[in-house]
Design a protein around this motif. Structure first.
Motif, PDB file in Angstrom:
ATOM      1  N   CYS A   1       1.812   4.121   7.332  1.00 52.09           N
ATOM      2  CA  CYS A   1       2.230   4.747   6.260  1.00 52.09           C
ATOM      3  C   CYS A   1       3.770   5.152   6.611  1.00 52.09           C
ATOM      4  O   CYS A   1       3.999   5.265   8.082  1.00 52.09           O
ATOM      5  CB  CYS A   1       1.443   5.906   5.573  1.00 52.09           C
ATOM      6  SG  CYS A   1       1.342   7.280   6.476  1.00 52.09           S
TER       7      CYS A   1
ATOM      8  N   SER B   1      12.235   4.700   4.510  1.00 50.85           N
ATOM      9  CA  SER B   1      11.864   3.962   3.331  1.00 50.85           C
ATOM     10  C   SER B   1      13.065   2.908   3.049  1.00 50.85           C
ATOM     11  O   SER B   1      12.731   1.854   2.727  1.00 50.85           O
ATOM     12  CB  SER B   1      11.978   4.994   2.170  1.00 50.85           C
ATOM     13  OG  SER B   1      10.714   5.694   2.453  1.00 50.85           O
TER      14      SER B   1
ATOM     15  N   ASP C   1       3.351  -4.078   1.088  1.00 53.02           N
ATOM     16  CA  ASP C   1       2.825  -2.724   0.940  1.00 53.02           C
ATOM     17  C   ASP C   1       1.805  -2.790   0.051  1.00 53.02           C
ATOM     18  O   ASP C   1       1.197  -3.743  -0.596  1.00 53.02           O
ATOM     19  CB  ASP C   1       3.879  -1.871   0.589  1.00 53.02           C
ATOM     20  CG  ASP C   1       4.580  -2.102  -0.813  1.00 53.02           C
ATOM     21  OD1 ASP C   1       3.912  -3.117  -1.380  1.00 53.02           O
ATOM     22  OD2 ASP C   1       5.283  -1.439  -1.376  1.00 53.02           O
ATOM     23  N   ARG C   2       0.716  -1.591   0.109  1.00 53.11           N
ATOM     24  CA  ARG C   2      -0.128  -1.311  -0.837  1.00 53.11           C
ATOM     25  C   ARG C   2      -0.036   0.337  -0.864  1.00 53.11           C
ATOM     26  O   ARG C   2       0.208   0.877  -0.124  1.00 53.11           O
ATOM     27  CB  ARG C   2      -1.722  -1.866  -0.179  1.00 53.11           C
ATOM     28  CG  ARG C   2      -2.064  -0.947   1.024  1.00 53.11           C
ATOM     29  CD  ARG C   2      -3.310  -1.405   1.094  1.00 53.11           C
ATOM     30  NE  ARG C   2      -3.873  -0.823   2.301  1.00 53.11           N
ATOM     31  CZ  ARG C   2      -4.626   0.517   2.313  1.00 53.11           C
ATOM     32  NH1 ARG C   2      -4.784   0.987   1.095  1.00 53.11           N
ATOM     33  NH2 ARG C   2      -4.725   0.990   3.317  1.00 53.11           N
ATOM     34  N   LYS C   3      -0.470   0.592  -2.335  1.00 49.60           N
ATOM     35  CA  LYS C   3      -0.431   1.811  -2.580  1.00 49.60           C
ATOM     36  C   LYS C   3      -1.936   2.542  -2.483  1.00 49.60           C
ATOM     37  O   LYS C   3      -2.822   1.796  -3.146  1.00 49.60           O
ATOM     38  CB  LYS C   3       0.262   2.378  -3.978  1.00 49.60           C
ATOM     39  CG  LYS C   3       1.568   1.934  -3.877  1.00 49.60           C
ATOM     40  CD  LYS C   3       2.266   2.256  -5.271  1.00 49.60           C
ATOM     41  CE  LYS C   3       3.548   1.888  -5.008  1.00 49.60           C
ATOM     42  NZ  LYS C   3       4.609   2.054  -6.042  1.00 49.60           N
ATOM     43  N   HIS C   4      -2.148   3.751  -1.955  1.00 46.45           N
ATOM     44  CA  HIS C   4      -3.319   4.402  -1.886  1.00 46.45           C
ATOM     45  C   HIS C   4      -3.119   5.671  -2.336  1.00 46.45           C
ATOM     46  O   HIS C   4      -2.842   6.582  -1.470  1.00 46.45           O
ATOM     47  CB  HIS C   4      -4.198   4.211  -0.718  1.00 46.45           C
ATOM     48  CG  HIS C   4      -5.570   4.841  -0.466  1.00 46.45           C
ATOM     49  ND1 HIS C   4      -6.611   4.253  -1.368  1.00 46.45           N
ATOM     50  CD2 HIS C   4      -5.807   5.809   0.056  1.00 46.45           C
ATOM     51  CE1 HIS C   4      -7.570   4.917  -1.055  1.00 46.45           C
ATOM     52  NE2 HIS C   4      -7.289   6.141  -0.190  1.00 46.45           N
TER      53      HIS C   4
ATOM     54  N   GLN D   1      -1.251   8.871  -3.381  1.00 44.56           N
ATOM     55  CA  GLN D   1       0.181   8.941  -3.249  1.00 44.56           C
ATOM     56  C   GLN D   1       0.673   8.503  -2.015  1.00 44.56           C
ATOM     57  O   GLN D   1       1.936   8.463  -1.889  1.00 44.56           O
ATOM     58  CB  GLN D   1       0.343  10.449  -3.017  1.00 44.56           C
ATOM     59  CG  GLN D   1       0.112  11.302  -1.989  1.00 44.56           C
ATOM     60  CD  GLN D   1      -0.971  11.728  -1.830  1.00 44.56           C
ATOM     61  OE1 GLN D   1      -2.131  11.200  -2.366  1.00 44.56           O
ATOM     62  NE2 GLN D   1      -1.275  12.881  -0.980  1.00 44.56           N
ATOM     63  N   TRP D   2       0.104   7.699  -1.207  1.00 40.74           N
ATOM     64  CA  TRP D   2       0.647   7.137  -0.010  1.00 40.74           C
ATOM     65  C   TRP D   2       0.593   5.588  -0.278  1.00 40.74           C
ATOM     66  O   TRP D   2       0.287   5.088  -0.946  1.00 40.74           O
ATOM     67  CB  TRP D   2      -0.579   7.019   1.256  1.00 40.74           C
ATOM     68  CG  TRP D   2      -0.755   8.730   1.291  1.00 40.74           C
ATOM     69  CD1 TRP D   2      -1.811   9.174   0.975  1.00 40.74           C
ATOM     70  CD2 TRP D   2      -0.116   9.981   1.971  1.00 40.74           C
ATOM     71  NE1 TRP D   2      -2.017  10.486   1.341  1.00 40.74           N
ATOM     72  CE2 TRP D   2      -0.780  10.990   1.982  1.00 40.74           C
ATOM     73  CE3 TRP D   2       1.409   9.670   2.514  1.00 40.74           C
ATOM     74  CZ2 TRP D   2      -0.191  12.147   2.405  1.00 40.74           C
ATOM     75  CZ3 TRP D   2       1.750  11.068   3.056  1.00 40.74           C
ATOM     76  CH2 TRP D   2       1.051  11.920   3.154  1.00 40.74           C
ATOM     77  N   VAL D   3       1.836   5.110   0.336  1.00 41.78           N
ATOM     78  CA  VAL D   3       2.177   3.640   0.281  1.00 41.78           C
ATOM     79  C   VAL D   3       2.116   3.348   1.992  1.00 41.78           C
ATOM     80  O   VAL D   3       2.703   3.932   2.832  1.00 41.78           O
ATOM     81  CB  VAL D   3       3.668   3.391   0.086  1.00 41.78           C
ATOM     82  CG1 VAL D   3       3.974   1.814   0.121  1.00 41.78           C
ATOM     83  CG2 VAL D   3       3.948   4.170  -1.405  1.00 41.78           C
ATOM     84  N   TYR D   4       1.199   2.441   2.234  1.00 38.82           N
ATOM     85  CA  TYR D   4       0.919   1.619   3.471  1.00 38.82           C
ATOM     86  C   TYR D   4       1.654   0.431   3.659  1.00 38.82           C
ATOM     87  O   TYR D   4       1.715  -0.489   2.717  1.00 38.82           O
ATOM     88  CB  TYR D   4      -0.704   1.583   3.666  1.00 38.82           C
ATOM     89  CG  TYR D   4      -1.167   3.048   3.711  1.00 38.82           C
ATOM     90  CD1 TYR D   4      -1.554   3.750   5.085  1.00 38.82           C
ATOM     91  CD2 TYR D   4      -1.784   3.574   2.675  1.00 38.82           C
ATOM     92  CE1 TYR D   4      -2.233   4.764   4.992  1.00 38.82           C
ATOM     93  CE2 TYR D   4      -2.220   4.656   2.663  1.00 38.82           C
ATOM     94  CZ  TYR D   4      -2.385   5.422   3.927  1.00 38.82           C
ATOM     95  OH  TYR D   4      -3.100   6.569   4.077  1.00 38.82           O
ATOM     96  N   TYR D   5       2.157   0.085   4.810  1.00 38.61           N
ATOM     97  CA  TYR D   5       2.922  -1.092   5.210  1.00 38.61           C
ATOM     98  C   TYR D   5       2.173  -1.838   6.299  1.00 38.61           C
ATOM     99  O   TYR D   5       1.803  -1.338   7.152  1.00 38.61           O
ATOM    100  CB  TYR D   5       4.391  -0.857   5.587  1.00 38.61           C
ATOM    101  CG  TYR D   5       5.345  -0.162   4.442  1.00 38.61           C
ATOM    102  CD1 TYR D   5       6.110  -1.028   3.561  1.00 38.61           C
ATOM    103  CD2 TYR D   5       5.340   1.060   4.156  1.00 38.61           C
ATOM    104  CE1 TYR D   5       6.675  -0.597   2.578  1.00 38.61           C
ATOM    105  CE2 TYR D   5       5.913   1.543   3.050  1.00 38.61           C
ATOM    106  CZ  TYR D   5       6.638   0.807   2.190  1.00 38.61           C
ATOM    107  OH  TYR D   5       7.506   1.140   1.110  1.00 38.61           O
TER     108      TYR D   5
END
Length: 112
Positions: free
Chosen positions: A29, A45, A59-62, A64-68
């Motif tokens: 993240c 960012s 990226d993927r959102k989980h 409130q977090w965005v993971y790369y």
């Protein structure tokens, strides 16, 4: 050809190379990248968006977090060699990997 040019442009910045080096280890993240490289959220960012636009990361959102993570594409396989055969031989990039390991360990301990 356009994708290759975009990838090469994205690789022309040291911070983006450092981020890619970290993402070769695991999905991260923004906060992981910030802490490891000691950069601001805005800078992390901005570079991640550049890498995403060049289709080098996804990226993927989980919540409130965005993971790369790395975007796997056989057409830009040369980046594997860039990281493993070149960058990881340099002290800065080795230090980044150690910082990531230390950060993830502290993060896990704080969550328990």
């Amino acid at each position: 050809m356009e994708k290759l040019l975009d990838a090469l442009k994205a690789l022309s910045d040291e911070t983006r190379l450092r981020i890619l080096n970290l993402l070769f280890e695991k999905e991260l993240c923004v906060c992981d990248i910030m802490e490891t490289l000691q950069i601001t959220q805005a800078k992390a960012s901005r570079h991640l968006i550049y890498l995403k636009n060049a289709e080098l990361v996804k990226d993927r959102k989980h919540a409130q977090w965005v993971y790369y993570s790395l975007a796997i594409d056989e057409r830009i396989k040369f980046i594997d060699s860039l990281v493993y055969d070149n960058l990881r031989n340099l002290e800065l990039y080795q230090n980044d990997l150690q910082n990531l390991k230390d950060w993830l360990k502290r993060k896990t301990l704080n969550c328990d």
